[in-house]
Design a protein around this motif. Structure first.
Motif, PDB file in Angstrom:
ATOM      1  N   UNK A  97       0.858  -1.179   0.000  1.00  0.00           N
ATOM      2  CA  UNK A  97       0.000   0.000   0.000  1.00  0.00           C
ATOM      3  C   UNK A  97       0.894   1.228   0.000  1.00  0.00           C
ATOM      4  N   UNK A  98       0.898   1.969  -1.110  1.00  0.00           N
ATOM      5  CA  UNK A  98       1.727   3.176  -1.201  1.00  0.00           C
ATOM      6  C   UNK A  98       0.954   4.407  -0.737  1.00  0.00           C
ATOM      7  N   UNK A  99      -0.387   4.317  -0.780  1.00  0.00           N
ATOM      8  CA  UNK A  99      -1.212   5.472  -0.430  1.00  0.00           C
ATOM      9  C   UNK A  99      -2.255   5.091   0.610  1.00  0.00           C
ATOM     10  N   UNK A 100      -2.533   6.034   1.476  1.00  0.00           N
ATOM     11  CA  UNK A 100      -3.534   5.836   2.521  1.00  0.00           C
ATOM     12  C   UNK A 100      -4.898   5.508   1.912  1.00  0.00           C
ATOM     13  N   UNK A 101      -5.238   6.116   0.783  1.00  0.00           N
ATOM     14  CA  UNK A 101      -6.547   5.877   0.162  1.00  0.00           C
ATOM     15  C   UNK A 101      -6.704   4.414  -0.268  1.00  0.00           C
ATOM     16  N   UNK A 102      -5.627   3.804  -0.745  1.00  0.00           N
ATOM     17  CA  UNK A 102      -5.682   2.389  -1.148  1.00  0.00           C
ATOM     18  C   UNK A 102      -5.856   1.495   0.079  1.00  0.00           C
ATOM     19  N   UNK A 103      -5.187   1.841   1.166  1.00  0.00           N
ATOM     20  CA  UNK A 103      -5.327   1.084   2.412  1.00  0.00           C
ATOM     21  C   UNK A 103      -6.756   1.215   2.937  1.00  0.00           C
ATOM     22  N   UNK A 104      -7.307   2.423   2.883  1.00  0.00           N
ATOM     23  CA  UNK A 104      -8.690   2.643   3.317  1.00  0.00           C
ATOM     24  C   UNK A 104      -9.650   1.754   2.512  1.00  0.00           C
ATOM     25  N   UNK A 105      -9.447   1.703   1.190  1.00  0.00           N
ATOM     26  CA  UNK A 105     -10.344   0.949   0.312  1.00  0.00           C
ATOM     27  C   UNK A 105     -10.279  -0.553   0.589  1.00  0.00           C
ATOM     28  N   UNK A 106      -9.174  -1.031   1.140  1.00  0.00           N
ATOM     29  CA  UNK A 106      -8.997  -2.468   1.358  1.00  0.00           C
ATOM     30  C   UNK A 106      -9.241  -2.912   2.798  1.00  0.00           C
ATOM     31  N   UNK A 107      -9.151  -1.998   3.751  1.00  0.00           N
ATOM     32  CA  UNK A 107      -9.233  -2.382   5.168  1.00  0.00           C
ATOM     33  C   UNK A 107     -10.658  -2.744   5.574  1.00  0.00           C
ATOM     34  N   UNK A 108     -10.789  -3.771   6.426  1.00  0.00           N
ATOM     35  CA  UNK A 108     -12.098  -4.249   6.863  1.00  0.00           C
ATOM     36  C   UNK A 108     -12.232  -4.140   8.385  1.00  0.00           C
ATOM     37  N   UNK A 109     -12.613  -2.963   8.895  1.00  0.00           N
ATOM     38  CA  UNK A 109     -12.760  -2.809  10.341  1.00  0.00           C
ATOM     39  C   UNK A 109     -13.942  -3.591  10.911  1.00  0.00           C
ATOM     40  N   UNK A 110     -14.883  -4.017  10.048  1.00  0.00           N
ATOM     41  CA  UNK A 110     -16.056  -4.756  10.520  1.00  0.00           C
ATOM     42  C   UNK A 110     -15.683  -6.129  11.085  1.00  0.00           C
ATOM     43  N   UNK A 111     -14.554  -6.681  10.656  1.00  0.00           N
ATOM     44  CA  UNK A 111     -14.113  -7.963  11.198  1.00  0.00           C
ATOM     45  C   UNK A 111     -13.465  -7.710  12.562  1.00  0.00           C
ATOM     46  N   UNK A 112     -13.810  -8.507  13.546  1.00  0.00           N
ATOM     47  CA  UNK A 112     -13.345  -8.310  14.920  1.00  0.00           C
ATOM     48  C   UNK A 112     -11.837  -8.097  15.013  1.00  0.00           C
ATOM     49  N   UNK A 113     -11.071  -8.938  14.337  1.00  0.00           N
ATOM     50  CA  UNK A 113      -9.611  -8.841  14.404  1.00  0.00           C
ATOM     51  C   UNK A 113      -9.024  -8.054  13.232  1.00  0.00           C
ATOM     52  N   UNK A 114      -9.899  -7.477  12.416  1.00  0.00           N
ATOM     53  CA  UNK A 114      -9.439  -6.727  11.251  1.00  0.00           C
ATOM     54  C   UNK A 114      -9.241  -7.652  10.064  1.00  0.00           C
ATOM     55  N   UNK A 115      -9.009  -7.044   8.928  1.00  0.00           N
ATOM     56  CA  UNK A 115      -8.785  -7.810   7.713  1.00  0.00           C
ATOM     57  C   UNK A 115      -8.581  -6.875   6.535  1.00  0.00           C
ATOM     58  N   UNK A 116      -8.236  -7.461   5.399  1.00  0.00           N
ATOM     59  CA  UNK A 116      -7.970  -6.684   4.189  1.00  0.00           C
ATOM     60  C   UNK A 116      -8.574  -7.367   2.977  1.00  0.00           C
ATOM     61  N   UNK A 117      -8.985  -6.546   2.019  1.00  0.00           N
ATOM     62  CA  UNK A 117      -9.386  -7.053   0.714  1.00  0.00           C
ATOM     63  C   UNK A 117      -8.121  -7.248  -0.116  1.00  0.00           C
ATOM     64  N   UNK A 118      -8.009  -8.398  -0.748  1.00  0.00           N
ATOM     65  CA  UNK A 118      -6.845  -8.710  -1.581  1.00  0.00           C
ATOM     66  C   UNK A 118      -7.333  -8.944  -3.009  1.00  0.00           C
ATOM     67  N   UNK A 119      -6.981  -8.034  -3.944  1.00  0.00           N
ATOM     68  CA  UNK A 119      -7.386  -8.266  -5.327  1.00  0.00           C
ATOM     69  C   UNK A 119      -6.586  -9.439  -5.909  1.00  0.00           C
ATOM     70  N   UNK A 120      -7.290 -10.421  -6.430  1.00  0.00           N
ATOM     71  CA  UNK A 120      -6.613 -11.577  -7.011  1.00  0.00           C
ATOM     72  C   UNK A 120      -7.567 -12.286  -7.962  1.00  0.00           C
ATOM     73  N   UNK A 121      -7.024 -12.891  -8.988  1.00  0.00           N
ATOM     74  CA  UNK A 121      -7.831 -13.672  -9.919  1.00  0.00           C
ATOM     75  C   UNK A 121      -7.760 -15.161  -9.578  1.00  0.00           C
ATOM     76  N   UNK A 122      -6.949 -15.528  -8.600  1.00  0.00           N
ATOM     77  CA  UNK A 122      -6.839 -16.926  -8.191  1.00  0.00           C
ATOM     78  C   UNK A 122      -8.111 -17.360  -7.461  1.00  0.00           C
TER      79      UNK A 122
END
Length: 128
Positions: free
Chosen positions: A26-51
């Motif tokens: 994450x080079x920019x705060x905006x990208x981190x914001x778009x991926x971060x998942x505060x709704x999960x108790x322990x936190x989490x992130x969205x990971x773009x992947x085609x796998x």
């Protein structure tokens, strides 16, 4: 944000496949914001992947945060899937739930410190 998939093992070890390794930068705060998942108790992130992943599958992240040279290893689990051609033009990928350990709890606090007040923004994200 960029994704670099880990190289698959030549042969899976006994007992099943090793978790995949994905580098998330994450080079920019905006990208981190778009991926971060505060709704999960322990936190989490969205990971773009085609796998293709399954719910509950282990996934290992090497995470780099904005303006921080350190890489943070996270042994997470797939918590949700966004398939290809998802409605609303959402990016294909997976939501990764952080483990509930102390090291990752500190990482969650660091992410929330970086995001500051924007964490409660109503701006759309890639997450649930």
């Amino acid at each position: 944000m960029s994704e670099t998939p880990g190289r698959p093992p030549a042969a899976a070890p006994a007992g099943g496949a090793r978790p995949s390794v994905i580098q998330l930068v994450f080079r920019e705060k905006s990208a981190l914001y778009a991926a971060y998942m505060p709704a999960l108790t322990d936190g989490g992130l969205f990971v773009p992947t085609t796998r293709d992943y399954r719910l509950g599958e282990d996934i290992y992240l090497l995470l780099t945060l904005p303006d921080d040279p350190q890489r943070y290893p996270v042994a997470g689990k797939v918590a949700w899937l966004t398939p290809a051609n998802a409605s609303g033009g959402r990016t294909q990928g997976v939501g990764v739930r952080f483990p509930g350990d102390e090291k990752t709890r500190l990482l969650k606090l660091k992410i929330e410190e970086i995001l500051g007040t924007s964490i409660s923004s109503s701006k759309p994200t890639q997450t649930i």
